[in-house]
Write an enzyme that holds these catalytic residues in place. Structure first.
Site, mmCIF file in Angstrom:
data_model
loop_
_atom_site.group_PDB
_atom_site.id
_atom_site.type_symbol
_atom_site.label_atom_id
_atom_site.label_comp_id
_atom_site.label_asym_id
_atom_site.label_seq_id
_atom_site.Cartn_x
_atom_site.Cartn_y
_atom_site.Cartn_z
ATOM 1 N N ASP A 193 0.859 -1.191 0.000
ATOM 2 C CA ASP A 193 0.000 0.000 0.000
ATOM 3 C C ASP A 193 0.894 1.239 0.000
ATOM 4 O O ASP A 193 1.708 1.398 0.910
ATOM 5 C CB ASP A 193 -0.847 0.079 1.283
ATOM 6 C CG ASP A 193 -1.967 -0.934 1.348
ATOM 7 O OD1 ASP A 193 -1.903 -1.948 0.633
ATOM 8 O OD2 ASP A 193 -2.901 -0.712 2.142
ATOM 9 N N LYS B 246 -10.227 -2.208 -7.728
ATOM 10 C CA LYS B 246 -11.035 -2.603 -6.574
ATOM 11 C C LYS B 246 -10.857 -1.584 -5.441
ATOM 12 O O LYS B 246 -9.921 -0.779 -5.467
ATOM 13 C CB LYS B 246 -10.617 -4.007 -6.123
ATOM 14 C CG LYS B 246 -10.923 -5.060 -7.179
ATOM 15 C CD LYS B 246 -10.715 -6.468 -6.663
ATOM 16 C CE LYS B 246 -9.353 -6.983 -6.987
ATOM 17 N NZ LYS B 246 -9.189 -8.428 -6.759
ATOM 18 N N LYS C 179 -7.657 2.935 -2.067
ATOM 19 C CA LYS C 179 -7.965 2.763 -0.639
ATOM 20 C C LYS C 179 -8.258 4.111 -0.012
ATOM 21 O O LYS C 179 -7.612 5.114 -0.327
ATOM 22 C CB LYS C 179 -6.765 2.082 0.032
ATOM 23 C CG LYS C 179 -6.872 1.920 1.536
ATOM 24 C CD LYS C 179 -5.664 1.161 2.076
ATOM 25 C CE LYS C 179 -5.601 1.195 3.586
ATOM 26 N NZ LYS C 179 -4.377 0.588 4.124
#
Ligand SMILES: O=C[C@H](O)COP(=O)(O)O
Length: 244
Positions: A99, A188, A161
């Site tokens: 991330d 996603k 995110k």
């Protein structure tokens, strides 16, 4: 989308990335977090930098839980070359998921090029790792979120995110703007930083279309969702009789 009525309980954990991200986390804290991630069959376990990857890899070996690290966490203000070098180091150390925190200061200054540059370098250096880009939506207006999402899509990251969990959090509105901004692109969505990190909140975001929840509260949340699955009772939901 998560369906508690039909899900195989062992698959519940795959909707969650577990993490131990606090600054003062020790090796013992990281090992304990890894053991929880394995026990709950999470998708991945994250520490706040690649530093802990050797420990994580040792703990999750053979479990199906991916070893993961955050890049430029939590601020995201590092120069793109520094972020690329940290990403490269994480890959060499054996990371399976990464991330990165977006430089939203640059984004908010109108410098989209820097954001594009850092994300392109991140995805390239990450190779076969699952790539996720953290926006920190609490500090972005809706149009900023859309501009950030465009850069994530353009870079070819796997996930977008909401938050790091280290600053202000994420609400349903900001999430839906982010979700809609990547709709149809194949990117996603991962939600984190929901305050408080409660089962009902995690469940609500999964019902709203989140593909993954990142949280420090995996045991509490998954235990409660599993209880809901077994009993068919949704906490806080009123029965028709109670509504009458
Ligand atoms: O992925 C982010 C971290 O897991 C933090 O999330 P949290 O603040 O919701 O626990």
């Amino acid at each position: 989308m998560l369906d508690l009525a039909t899900i195989d309980p062992r698959s519940l954990g795959k909707y969650f990335d577990h993490s131990v991200l606090f600054k003062w986390a020790t090796e013992s804290d990281i090992r304990s977090g890894c053991k929880q991630a394995v026990a709950y069959n999470c998708a991945a376990f994250y520490a706040s930098s690649p530093h802990w990857l050797p420990v994580i890899i040792e703990e999750v070996a053979g479990s199906g839980v991916h070893a993961a690290a955050a890049i430029s966490f939590p601020g995201g203000t590092a120069d793109w070359r520094t972020k690329a070098a940290e990403t490269r180091h994480a890959v060499e150390a054996g990371a399976e998921e990464l991330d990165i925190v977006m430089n939203i200061g640059a984004l908010l200054s109108g410098d989209v090029r820097t954001v594009q540059q850092e994300l392109k370098a991140f995805v390239e250096e990450a190779g076969s790792c699952v790539t996720k880009v953290i926006l920190e939506v609490a500090y972005l207006e809706d149009d900023d979120i859309r501009r950030a999402a465009d850069a994530v899509v353009e870079a070819g990251a796997v996930y977008i995110k909401t938050s790091t969990g280290s600053y202000d959090g994420c609400d349903l509105h900001k999430f839906t703007v982010m979700r809609d901004a990547v709709a149809g692109t194949g990117v996603k969505s991962k939600v984190a930083g929901v305050q408080p990190p409660r089962p009902q909140n995690a469940y609500g975001f999964l019902l709203a279309g989140a593909d993954l929840i990142g949280t420090r509260a995996v045991p509490e949340i998954i235990d409660a969702l599993d209880e809901m699955r077994r009993t068919g009772v949704i906490p806080g939901a009123r029965t028709p009789a109670a509504q009458a």
